[in-house]
Scaffold this active site. Structure first.
Site, mmCIF file in Angstrom:
data_model
loop_
_atom_site.group_PDB
_atom_site.id
_atom_site.type_symbol
_atom_site.label_atom_id
_atom_site.label_comp_id
_atom_site.label_asym_id
_atom_site.label_seq_id
_atom_site.Cartn_x
_atom_site.Cartn_y
_atom_site.Cartn_z
ATOM 1 N N HIS A 175 0.760 -1.303 -0.095
ATOM 2 C CA HIS A 175 -0.235 -0.079 0.135
ATOM 3 C C HIS A 175 0.871 1.340 -0.243
ATOM 4 O O HIS A 175 0.353 2.235 -0.419
ATOM 5 C CB HIS A 175 -0.979 -0.057 1.395
ATOM 6 C CG HIS A 175 -1.916 -0.930 1.011
ATOM 7 N ND1 HIS A 175 -3.285 -0.685 0.806
ATOM 8 C CD2 HIS A 175 -2.016 -2.357 1.184
ATOM 9 C CE1 HIS A 175 -3.924 -1.908 0.747
ATOM 10 N NE2 HIS A 175 -3.283 -2.895 0.954
ATOM 11 N N ASP A 387 3.156 9.456 -1.071
ATOM 12 C CA ASP A 387 1.994 8.666 -0.718
ATOM 13 C C ASP A 387 1.851 7.521 -1.602
ATOM 14 O O ASP A 387 2.066 7.794 -2.734
ATOM 15 C CB ASP A 387 0.832 9.570 -0.528
ATOM 16 C CG ASP A 387 -0.109 9.364 0.619
ATOM 17 O OD1 ASP A 387 -0.081 8.165 0.933
ATOM 18 O OD2 ASP A 387 -1.041 10.253 0.959
HETATM 19 C C1 GDG Z 1 -2.296 3.958 3.276
HETATM 20 C C2 GDG Z 1 -1.345 4.744 2.579
HETATM 21 C C3 GDG Z 1 -3.032 4.530 0.617
HETATM 22 C C4 GDG Z 1 -9.212 10.275 7.467
HETATM 23 N N1 GDG Z 1 -9.687 11.080 8.349
HETATM 24 C C5 GDG Z 1 -10.744 10.623 8.981
HETATM 25 C C6 GDG Z 1 -10.923 9.432 8.247
HETATM 26 N N2 GDG Z 1 -10.192 9.295 7.207
HETATM 27 C C7 GDG Z 1 -9.926 8.421 6.395
HETATM 28 C C8 GDG Z 1 -10.057 8.794 4.842
HETATM 29 C C9 GDG Z 1 -9.525 7.549 4.186
HETATM 30 C C10 GDG Z 1 -8.261 7.205 5.048
HETATM 31 O O1 GDG Z 1 -8.714 7.820 6.577
HETATM 32 C C11 GDG Z 1 -6.573 7.501 4.835
HETATM 33 O O2 GDG Z 1 -6.381 7.072 3.767
HETATM 34 P P1 GDG Z 1 -5.204 7.632 2.905
HETATM 35 O O3 GDG Z 1 -5.013 6.761 1.799
HETATM 36 O O4 GDG Z 1 -5.317 9.192 2.686
HETATM 37 O O5 GDG Z 1 -3.962 7.343 3.755
HETATM 38 P P2 GDG Z 1 -3.332 6.212 4.803
HETATM 39 O O6 GDG Z 1 -3.962 6.075 5.908
HETATM 40 O O7 GDG Z 1 -1.737 6.713 4.758
HETATM 41 O O8 GDG Z 1 -3.350 4.962 4.234
HETATM 42 C C12 GDG Z 1 -2.058 5.339 1.211
HETATM 43 C C13 GDG Z 1 -3.773 3.732 1.479
HETATM 44 O O9 GDG Z 1 -2.986 3.085 2.516
HETATM 45 C C14 GDG Z 1 -4.844 2.585 0.745
HETATM 46 O O10 GDG Z 1 -3.735 1.921 0.054
HETATM 47 O O11 GDG Z 1 -3.863 5.496 -0.536
HETATM 48 O O12 GDG Z 1 -1.114 5.889 0.462
HETATM 49 O O13 GDG Z 1 -0.441 5.417 3.078
HETATM 50 O O14 GDG Z 1 -10.115 6.539 3.773
HETATM 51 O O15 GDG Z 1 -11.312 8.842 4.764
HETATM 52 N N3 GDG Z 1 -12.301 8.732 8.330
HETATM 53 C C15 GDG Z 1 -13.024 9.137 9.340
HETATM 54 N N4 GDG Z 1 -12.942 10.273 10.151
HETATM 55 C C16 GDG Z 1 -11.745 11.065 9.896
HETATM 56 O O16 GDG Z 1 -11.658 12.062 10.667
HETATM 57 N N5 GDG Z 1 -14.211 8.506 9.371
#
Ligand code: GDG
Length: 480
Positions: A175, A387
């Site tokens: 990921h 990312d």
């Molecule tokens: C890893 C990789 C890759 C955020 N704030 C709240 C909340 N979120 C949720 C978002 C989103 C998730 O968290 C964050 O996903 P990201 O992809 O931006 O980042 P990582 O956590 O670092 O994820 C990344 C991912 O894996 C998938 O392969 O894209 O590059 O680092 O879904 O919505 N959800 C809620 N409240 C919040 O305040 N409910």
């Protein structure tokens, strides 16, 4: 090997990740409860697991002594697939998760080598925990099952399984990004990690950037292998096996996300938000507390925009949501202090009666509230230093069912490879460049905003998380 599956269903899907897709919590009466996690990966995999009586193996996330097996057995029956726990000790969690995974692989794979703590004790714990996972897999699966290992915490699992004589089909998806050779070779255990990845039948990366970095590492570090890169899926033939390598950009459940974003509850919450910040453009940042997300850099860019472009003062506010994460690691505490220092400095300098330049929240929001912020935001500012993908950028576009809004996106997010044409692409290290993009987004005409957003949404709809799962499984030869 023992198995809880039906004997006449030879090919089951077994998903393995560091954490199970459930959380165990004590209720007010002291009883343990099992709650399902949300998120695209879970939404996409659970129907498949249910259909094929599959299994999900992972750490249940608690260190307290309790009868996890029994709790999960009941939860498995309700869900239609098996939840199999791997029990870890506090020391294992400390050195495997907080240590090797998040103080070595995480920073290194995000090109932030100076943040690595190459403590050999972390490597021993990483090996031991990967071994524990492999043991649970071998005890609970059958030869024909397809075993899909998720992410950087578990890279060695395939290798341990092979050493135990397992011949099942094994897939691995990373990921995070995969770093270029000049970064990767700094890892003291680089050969073990590269060789372990070649024990899988299929290795998936988020983007071509990551896939190519991996291939370059192989070229630089290994002898006696052959790479056939003529097709989209590359085949690496090494002494022991053929490994197929591809890029599979992950996404979200477009339909479910858009539907929820268009609900009445979200509409009401959005209205309330807009009323609270009237006559002003809202710039939104949503990031986990992590140095890879570039939050201080983003705040400096916003400060630069306010400094240089007087016309946007009092007309624009940044809402920055930071979701608590990995706070047991000292560097994350330092990062939080840096972010909060910058927020108070900007607000101290620019606030006037009736206008707060930065609204800052350090907490996780319920989904409805998060969606309301997406809907209320005129501009999403997504500027990670690096990312794997970045789902927030996709969620923002999908939540904008009114087809308006501007996405400012870091060129170093995996999502940029798909969304670069219709977002405003920036270098997150370039404070003035990001400030210019904020001002450009601020002045962008309704027409331009709308055609850009339409095309962003179309591209995300075409490749949602179900597309991601089916591409990966198809490449693995697993007929879902
Ligand atoms: C890893 C990789 C890759 C955020 N704030 C709240 C909340 N979120 C949720 C978002 C989103 C998730 O968290 C964050 O996903 P990201 O992809 O931006 O980042 P990582 O956590 O670092 O994820 C990344 C991912 O894996 C998938 O392969 O894209 O590059 O680092 O879904 O919505 N959800 C809620 N409240 C919040 O305040 N409910």
């Amino acid at each position: 090997m023992s198995h809880e599956q039906e004997q006449d269903n030879p090919k089951a899907l077994v998903v393995v990740s560091n954490r199970l897709p459930v959380t165990l919590q004590r209720s007010d009466t002291g009883q343990w409860e099992v709650h399902s996690s949300t998120g695209g990966l879970v939404t996409a995999l659970v129907p498949l697991l249910g259909k094929r009586k599959g299994m999900w193996i992972g750490w249940p996330g608690i260190l307290e002594e309790t009868n996890v097996d029994k709790l999960l057995k009941v939860a498995s029956q309700a869900r239609g697939y098996i939840l199999k726990p791997v029990i870890l000790t506090p020391e294992e969690v400390n050195k495997h998760y907080f240590g090797f995974s998040n103080q070595i692989i995480w920073p290194l794979f995000h090109d932030l080598q100076s943040r690595c703590n190459f403590d050999p004790a972390y490597w021993s714990a990483y090996k031991a925990v990967n071994h524990k996972f492999a043991q649970t897999i071998i005890e609970n699966t059958m030869a024909d099952d397809f075993i899909w290992i998720q992410d950087y915490h578990l890279i060695l699992v395939g290798r341990v399984l092979r050493s135990m004589g397992m011949d099942s089909k094994l897939g691995f998806f990373l990921h995070t990004p995969f770093p270029p050779p000049e970064m990767f070779i700094k890892l003291p255990w680089r050969s073990q990690i590269i060789e372990a990845l070649l024990e899988y039948d299929l290795v998936g990366f988020q983007t071509l950037r990551d896939r190519n970095n991996f291939l370059h590492c192989i070229e630089a570090m290994l002898k006696g292998h052959h790479v056939d890169a003529r097709r989209q899926l590359v085949t690496i033939t090494s002494r022991r096996r053929e490994t197929v390598v591809g890029s599979f950009p992950i996404s979200i459940d477009f339909r479910e996300f858009a539907q929820q974003a268009a609900s009445k509850d979200v509409a009401n919450a959005t209205r309330q938000l807009r009323n609270a910040i009237p006559d002003r453009k809202i710039v939104l940042g949503v990031d986990r507390l992590d140095y890879s997300k570039g939050i201080p850099e983003k705040l400096r860019a916003f400060r630069n925009a306010l400094k240089r472009f007087h016309e946007i003062r009092r007309k624009i506010s940044l809402i920055q949501i930071v979701v608590p994460s990995r706070e047991d690691i000292p560097e994350y505490k330092v990062l939080r202090a840096e972010i909060e220092g910058l927020v108070s400095e900007i607000n101290g300098k620019f606030t006037t009666p009736g206008w707060i330049p930065v609204h800052y929240m350090f907490r996780s929001l319920p989904r409805t509230e998060l969606l309301a912020y997406y809907r209320a935001a005129d501009i999403a500012l997504v500027t990670p230093l690096k990312d794997g993908m970045n789902l927030v950028s996709k969620e923002y576009c999908v939540a904008r069912t009114d087809k308006d809004g501007v996405l400012i996106l870091s060129e170093f997010a995996g999502a940029a490879s798909q969304l670069h044409r219709d977002s405003l692409i920036v270098n997150p290290y370039d404070v003035e460049g990001v400030a210019d993009a904020i001002v450009r987004a601020y002045h962008m005409s309704t027409d331009e905003r709308q055609w850009r957003m339409r095309r962003l949404r179309k591209s995300i709809a075409k490749r949602d998380v179900f597309w991601w799962v089916s591409c990966f499984l198809q490449a693995a030869g697993f007929n879902s």
